[in-house]
Write a protein that holds these residues in place. Structure first.
Motif, short mmCIF file in Angstrom:
data_model
loop_
_atom_site.label_atom_id
_atom_site.label_comp_id
_atom_site.label_asym_id
_atom_site.label_seq_id
_atom_site.Cartn_x
_atom_site.Cartn_y
_atom_site.Cartn_z
N THR A 1 0.84 -1.19 0.00
CA THR A 1 0.00 0.00 0.00
C THR A 1 0.87 1.25 0.00
O THR A 1 2.10 1.17 -0.11
N TYR A 2 0.24 2.40 0.10
CA TYR A 2 0.96 3.67 0.07
C TYR A 2 1.98 3.72 1.21
O TYR A 2 1.68 3.36 2.34
N GLY A 3 3.20 4.16 0.86
CA GLY A 3 4.27 4.19 1.84
C GLY A 3 5.11 2.94 1.86
O GLY A 3 6.18 2.92 2.48
N GLY A 4 4.64 1.87 1.18
CA GLY A 4 5.38 0.62 1.12
C GLY A 4 6.11 0.48 -0.20
O GLY A 4 6.30 1.44 -0.95
N LYS A 5 6.51 -0.76 -0.52
CA LYS A 5 7.29 -1.00 -1.73
C LYS A 5 6.45 -0.86 -3.00
O LYS A 5 6.92 -0.36 -4.02
N PHE A 6 5.21 -1.35 -2.96
CA PHE A 6 4.32 -1.33 -4.14
C PHE A 6 2.93 -0.92 -3.68
O PHE A 6 2.41 -1.45 -2.69
N VAL A 7 2.31 -0.02 -4.41
CA VAL A 7 0.89 0.26 -4.16
C VAL A 7 0.09 -0.72 -5.02
O VAL A 7 0.11 -0.65 -6.25
N THR A 8 -0.57 -1.67 -4.38
CA THR A 8 -1.35 -2.67 -5.11
C THR A 8 -2.83 -2.32 -5.07
O THR A 8 -3.39 -2.03 -4.02
N ASN A 9 -3.42 -2.33 -6.24
CA ASN A 9 -4.84 -2.05 -6.42
C ASN A 9 -5.27 -0.72 -5.79
O ASN A 9 -6.13 -0.67 -4.93
N PRO A 10 -4.66 0.39 -6.25
CA PRO A 10 -5.10 1.69 -5.75
C PRO A 10 -6.56 1.98 -6.07
O PRO A 10 -7.20 2.80 -5.40
N SER A 11 -7.11 1.31 -7.06
CA SER A 11 -8.52 1.49 -7.42
C SER A 11 -9.47 0.90 -6.39
O SER A 11 -10.66 1.20 -6.40
N GLY A 12 -8.96 0.04 -5.52
CA GLY A 12 -9.81 -0.76 -4.64
C GLY A 12 -9.89 -2.20 -5.10
O GLY A 12 -10.39 -3.06 -4.37
N GLY A 13 -9.40 -2.44 -6.33
CA GLY A 13 -9.37 -3.80 -6.83
C GLY A 13 -10.74 -4.40 -7.06
O GLY A 13 -11.77 -3.74 -6.92
N LEU A 14 -10.75 -5.66 -7.42
CA LEU A 14 -12.00 -6.36 -7.66
C LEU A 14 -12.81 -6.47 -6.38
O LEU A 14 -14.04 -6.46 -6.40
#
Length: 394
Positions: free
Chosen positions: A325-338
């Motif tokens: 997430t934000y502040g980490g290595k990767f922001v995954t699914n910033p859209s909220g995802g499925l």
């Protein structure tokens, strides 16, 4: 060296629950018009259209696009289960890169019914016969809907091998809700805590609660793909290009490994990601933002490892450390995802495309990943097909 394809326009409609949306053709036409308006392009400049949907009659793509214009161009209908939208994008990108056309449309939509996904044809062999047979052996629990058994079983295998807890999946779902709260086109925008996810209705004791599964959803999304020469000729925004893309299908390990993670496409996804990294000359550590196929929180966790975002077995630590997430290595699914944005099967891949193009353009508003230059998309359909796409800020 072949020319790259550029994504010059994206658009989507807000996703809705079944019964609350407009008809598939109306949604699809609206998403197409939104993508054309985003590009600043008239429909008569589009030379081919690839239209994806899972639940619909033949030539539903034509029905949808005739609302936009009857220009006589080829319209190809695509069905590749949950990776349908990305499969349409794959074909559009391939057509542009090969030089067959200068500009193509990729469109995906779905008008779904409430409840769990079920087979629509009962008078012929199911494409999932082998998947179901392997799941029966490895998982049992035949009273649980199949999609839950597939992905819940994969999560259970991870729990058994690495000691992953149910709380980890709850944290993934809570993260999705935090991201979706910033997304005006997400279906579920209310934040939930890990404790609330854990307290939700139990659908598989010790393995899954209801909030860990994505909901059936209706919606549509579209992308305009073209060559650099076409973009320059028409004054289009060519700031985002497809740096690499790969599509894979199942290998012998899907059933031969006797592991539910393989049944739901772990190695299929890993191969697609590895091909993309090699083609682009990068590693996973170079990626800034990721939209991945979180149809269940369990699949998001497994996919962290398949995409190389963390080492195999380290996904729980990856979540606990906030590296997803934000502040980490990767922001995954910033859209909220499925899980929170929703999952209209044919539209999902192109909704992911829309999110990542907006991220690379710096247009994601409250969801913006600061300084994003490389964006990775992973879209998986059982049966099976996986499409992984790397977008680059040009």
């Amino acid at each position: 060296m072949k020319d790259k394809a550029y994504v010059v326009g994206v658009g989507m409609v807000p996703f809705q629950k079944p019964g609350k949306s407009e008809s598939y053709d109306v949604m699809a036409a609206a998403a197409t018009r939104a993508a054309l308006a985003d590009a600043g392009l008239d429909y008569d400049k589009v030379q081919q259209a690839y239209v994806g949907y899972v639940y619909g009659d033949s030539t539903s793509g034509q029905r949808a696009l005739y609302h936009v214009g009857m220009t006589g161009i080829p319209v190809l209908n695509v069905n590749n289960n949950c990776s349908t939208g990305s499969s349409a994008l794959f074909l559009a990108r391939q057509a542009v890169e090969s030089g067959a056309v200068e500009c193509a449309l990729a469109l995906g939509f779905e008008q779904m019914q409430p409840g769990a996904i079920v087979a629509m044809f009962h008078d012929r062999v199911s494409p999932f016969t082998s998947f179901d047979a392997e799941t029966d052996v490895l998982v049992g629990n035949t009273e649980i809907p199949l999609a839950l058994r597939y992905f819940g079983g994969a999560g259970k295998a991870h729990m058994e091998e690495f000691g992953t807890t149910l709380e980890t999946f709850a944290k993934i779902r809570a993260k999705a809700s935090r991201h979706a709260s910033r997304n005006p086109v997400a279906l579920f925008r209310q934040e939930v805590t890990p404790e609330e996810v854990m307290a939700a209705q139990v659908v598989w004791p010790g393995v899954m609660t209801k909030l860990m599964a994505c909901p059936p959803t209706c919606g549509a999304a579209a992308a305009i793909v073209c060559s650099k020469a076409f973009a320059d000729k028409h004054g289009l925004d060519s700031s985002v290009r497809i740096a690499a893309q790969a599509m894979t299908t199942d290998g012998p390990e899907t059933f031969g490994a006797h592991d539910m993670r393989e049944v739901v496409g772990y190695s299929m996804a890993k191969r697609a990601a590895d091909q993309v990294y090699e083609a682009a000359g990068i590693g996973p550590q170079d990626v800034d933002v990721v939209e991945l196929h979180d149809c269940f929180a369990h699949n998001e966790l497994i996919t962290y490892e398949a995409l190389g975002l963390c080492r195999r077995g380290d996904a729980a630590k990856f979540v606990d450390d906030g590296d997803n997430t934000y502040g980490g290595k990767f922001v995954t699914n910033p859209s909220g995802g499925l899980l929170s944005k929703g999952h209209p099967l044919g539209a999902t891949g192109l909704a992911q495309c829309t999110e990542l193009v907006q991220q690379l353009r710096g247009q994601a508003d409250a969801r913006q990943v600061e300084g994003a230059r490389l964006a990775l998309q992973h879209n998986l359909g059982l049966g099976g097909a996986c499409v992984t796409t790397l977008y680059e800020k040009a």
